[in-house]
Design a protein around this motif. Structure first.
Motif, short mmCIF file in Angstrom:
data_model
loop_
_atom_site.label_atom_id
_atom_site.label_comp_id
_atom_site.label_asym_id
_atom_site.label_seq_id
_atom_site.Cartn_x
_atom_site.Cartn_y
_atom_site.Cartn_z
N ILE A 55 0.75 -1.15 -0.13
CA ILE A 55 0.00 -0.09 0.11
C ILE A 55 0.96 1.22 -0.10
CG2 ILE A 55 -1.76 1.35 1.09
CD1 ILE A 55 -2.46 -1.62 2.64
N GLU A 56 0.83 2.23 -0.80
CA GLU A 56 1.69 3.24 -1.22
C GLU A 56 1.13 4.47 -0.16
OE1 GLU A 56 1.79 4.58 -5.11
OE2 GLU A 56 3.60 6.09 -4.74
N ILE A 104 6.26 8.14 7.30
CA ILE A 104 7.60 7.66 8.05
C ILE A 104 8.68 8.67 7.84
CG2 ILE A 104 9.63 5.86 7.81
CD1 ILE A 104 7.29 4.13 6.21
N LYS A 105 9.02 9.08 9.17
CA LYS A 105 9.99 10.38 9.34
C LYS A 105 11.14 10.24 8.39
CE LYS A 105 11.27 13.93 12.48
NZ LYS A 105 12.00 13.91 13.62
N TYR A 107 8.02 4.29 -0.17
CA TYR A 107 7.65 3.37 0.85
C TYR A 107 6.23 2.89 0.64
CZ TYR A 107 11.53 4.65 3.96
OH TYR A 107 12.67 5.04 4.32
N TYR A 108 6.30 1.52 1.01
CA TYR A 108 4.72 0.88 0.72
C TYR A 108 4.79 0.01 2.23
CZ TYR A 108 5.59 1.78 -4.09
OH TYR A 108 5.76 2.27 -5.34
N THR A 109 3.69 0.10 2.61
CA THR A 109 3.31 -0.61 3.80
C THR A 109 2.71 -1.92 3.43
OG1 THR A 109 1.13 0.24 4.21
CG2 THR A 109 2.59 1.23 5.88
N LEU A 110 2.82 -3.18 4.24
CA LEU A 110 2.53 -4.38 3.88
C LEU A 110 1.17 -4.54 4.49
CD1 LEU A 110 5.70 -4.52 4.45
CD2 LEU A 110 5.48 -6.60 3.20
N VAL A 153 8.22 -1.59 3.46
CA VAL A 153 9.35 -1.73 2.71
C VAL A 153 9.58 -0.39 1.73
CG1 VAL A 153 9.28 -4.25 2.36
CG2 VAL A 153 7.96 -3.02 1.04
N GLY A 154 10.83 -0.10 1.50
CA GLY A 154 11.17 1.00 0.71
C GLY A 154 12.23 0.73 -0.38
N PHE A 155 12.23 1.57 -1.17
CA PHE A 155 13.00 1.15 -2.45
C PHE A 155 13.68 2.41 -2.91
CE2 PHE A 155 9.18 -1.41 -2.60
CZ PHE A 155 9.77 -2.81 -2.84
N ILE A 156 15.05 2.34 -2.98
CA ILE A 156 15.89 3.30 -3.18
C ILE A 156 16.53 3.00 -4.67
CG2 ILE A 156 17.93 4.75 -2.59
CD1 ILE A 156 16.95 4.24 0.44
#
Ligand code: SAM
Ligand code: SF4
Length: 327
Positions: free
Chosen positions: A219-220, A225-226, A233-236, A243-246
Motif C-alpha cells: 500500500i503506497e 515515515i519520518k 515506501y509501501y506498507t504491507l 518496505v522502501g525502494f531506493i
C-alpha cells in the motif's frame, strides 16, 4: 535554501570518520584505510561549527555517517553539540549497528532522533562473508535494542546484490511484516570497491517490488515515515513495518534531491557522484570567518549538479569511496 533547479537543500550528511570496524566487500578494502593523524579529520568542535553555519543557509536535517560513525570517540558529545543548534530539527545516524546496543541509551540521551541500520543478509555465515569480520548477532542485537527502546522509525538499509542476497528479499519482507521495521532495498551502485561491483549484479527496485507483491499487498503512502527522503515506501497490508525502494540506478531521484555532503576531512560535496568538492577544513584552519564558510556552503548548493552520472561509468575513476562520503 533553493538551488538553481528549485530544490530545497535542507539536509547535510556528514561522514565523521572514514574508518570502520567492518570491511564490507563492496565498500572497504580488506586492509582498511590508511591511519593518518587525528589532525587530518575535522574535530567535533569544527563539525559543530560547520553545522551552525550550514543552519544559516537552510540546513534543518543532519545525518552522521562514515565509515562507521560509532567508532568515533565522543560521538555523543557531537550529538549534544548539534542538538543545541535550534534550527536543526532532525538528527539521524547511519550505522552498521555492531557497537550500537551498548551505546543506545547514551546516544538517545544525547539527543539522537533516528537511526538507520545497514544489514544485507539475515544469514550468519553470509554476514561474516560480506562484512569480512562482522557477527550477525551484534547487528540483530542492535536492532532489537532499538525496538525495545521504542525508537521510531527504525530503518534497515539493505543493498541487494544478485547472487548474494537476492534470495533473501522475501525474508526481509517477512521481517517488515512481522516487526515495526522499515526495510529499504538499495540498488547496488558503482562506488566503493569496484572490483566487487558488477553491472550484472544490480537488482532493480521494480524487480524487487514485483517479487514482494507475489506474497504481500503493498500500500503506497500508508503511513508517514519520518525522513522518507529518496525511498518510495509501501506498507504491507496487515503488517507492522514497511518496505522502501531506493533506486539510484534505475530511476534516479536527483530532481528531488535535498542533500549536500561533507567528508570526515571536511570536503563539502553537492552530490554523492560528482567530483567537485570544496575544502572547508583548510578554510576553517586558516581563520575563515562564519561568513566565509557560509559562502562556501552557498557556492556548493548553487553548483549542485542537476543529476548524477552513475550510469555513464564515472565510478571507475571515482577516487572518493563510499566510506569516505558516507553513503
Ligand atoms: N558504516 C555505516 C553503515 O554501514 O551503515 C555507515 C556508512 S556506509 C558507507 C552507508 C551505507 O552505504 C550502507 O548502508 C552501505 O550498505 C551503503 N553502501 C556502501 N557501498 C554501497 C554501494 N556500492 N551501493 C549501494 N550502497 C552502498
Ligand atoms: Fe563499514 Fe559501512 Fe562500509 Fe560496511 S558499508 S565497510 S560497515 S562503512
Amino acid at each position: 535554501m533553493f538551488d538553481t533547479m528549485g530544490r530545497n537543500i535542507n539536509y547535510l550528511r556528514i561522514s565523521i570518520t572514514d574508518r570502520c570496524n567492518l570491511r564490507c566487500r563492496y565498500c572497504m578494502p580488506l586492509e582498511g584505510v590508511e591511519k593518518l593523524g587525528h589532525d587530518r579529520i575535522l574535530s567535533l568542535e569544527e563539525i559543530a561549527r560547520l553545522v551552525r553555519v550550514a543552519a544559516q543557509v537552510g540546513i534543518r536535517k543532519v545525518r552522521l555517517t562514515g565509515g562507521e560513525p560509532l567508532i568515533r570517540k565522543n560521538i555523543s558529545q557531537l550529538i549534544g553539540y548539534i542538538r543545541e543548534i535550534p534550527e536543526i530539527d532532525d538528527l539521524a545516524l547511519t550505522t552498521n549497528g555492531t557497537l550500537f546496543a551498548d551505546m543506545a541509551e547514551e546516544l538517545w540521551g544525547a539527543g539522537l532522533d533516528r537511526i538507520n541500520f545497514s544489514l544485507d543478509t539475515l544469514v550468519a555465515e553470509k554476514y561474516k562473508y560480506i562484512t569480512r569480520q562482522g557477527r550477525l548477532e551484534d547487528a540483530t542485537r542492535a536492532i532489537n535494542k532499538a525496538l525495545e527502546l521504542k525508537m521510531e522509525p527504525v530503518k534497515i538499509n539493505t543493498v541487494l546484490i544478485k547472487g548474494f542476497n537476492d534470495n533473501e528479499v522475501m525474508d526481509f519482507a517477512d521481517l517488515a511484516y512481522n516487526r515495526p521495521l522499515h526495510i529499504r532495498f538499495i540498488e547496488f551502485m558503482p562506488i566503493g570497491d569496484l572490483k566487487f561491483w558488477n553491472r550484472e549484479n544490480i537488482i532493480s527496485s521494480s524487480e524487487t517490488m514485483n517479487l514482494i507483491k507475489r506474497k504481500y499487498k503493498l500500500i503506497e503512502g500508508g503511513k508517514t515515515i519520518k525522513g522518507s527522503g529518496p525511498a518510495k515506501y509501501y506498507t504491507l497490508e496487515g503488517g507492522q513495518g514497511s518496505v522502501g525502494f531506493i533506486s539510484p540506478m534505475s530511476n534516479h531521484f536527483c530532481g528531488e534531491c535535498n542533500r549536500i555532503r561533507m567528508t570526515a576531512e571536511g570536503k563539502l560535496r553537492g552530490c554523492l557522484y560528482d567530483k567537485t568538492e570544496t575544502d572547508l577544513k583548510v578554510a576553517l584552519r586558516t581563520g575563515a570567518k562564519d561568513e566565509d564558510l557560509r559562502q562556501i556552503f552557498l557556492k556548493t548548493i548553487n553548483a549542485k549538479p542537476d543529476k548524477h552520472n552513475m550510469n555513464s561509468g564515472w565510478g571507475a575513476e571515482n577516487h572518493r569511496k563510499m566510506y569516505q562520503i558516507g553513503g
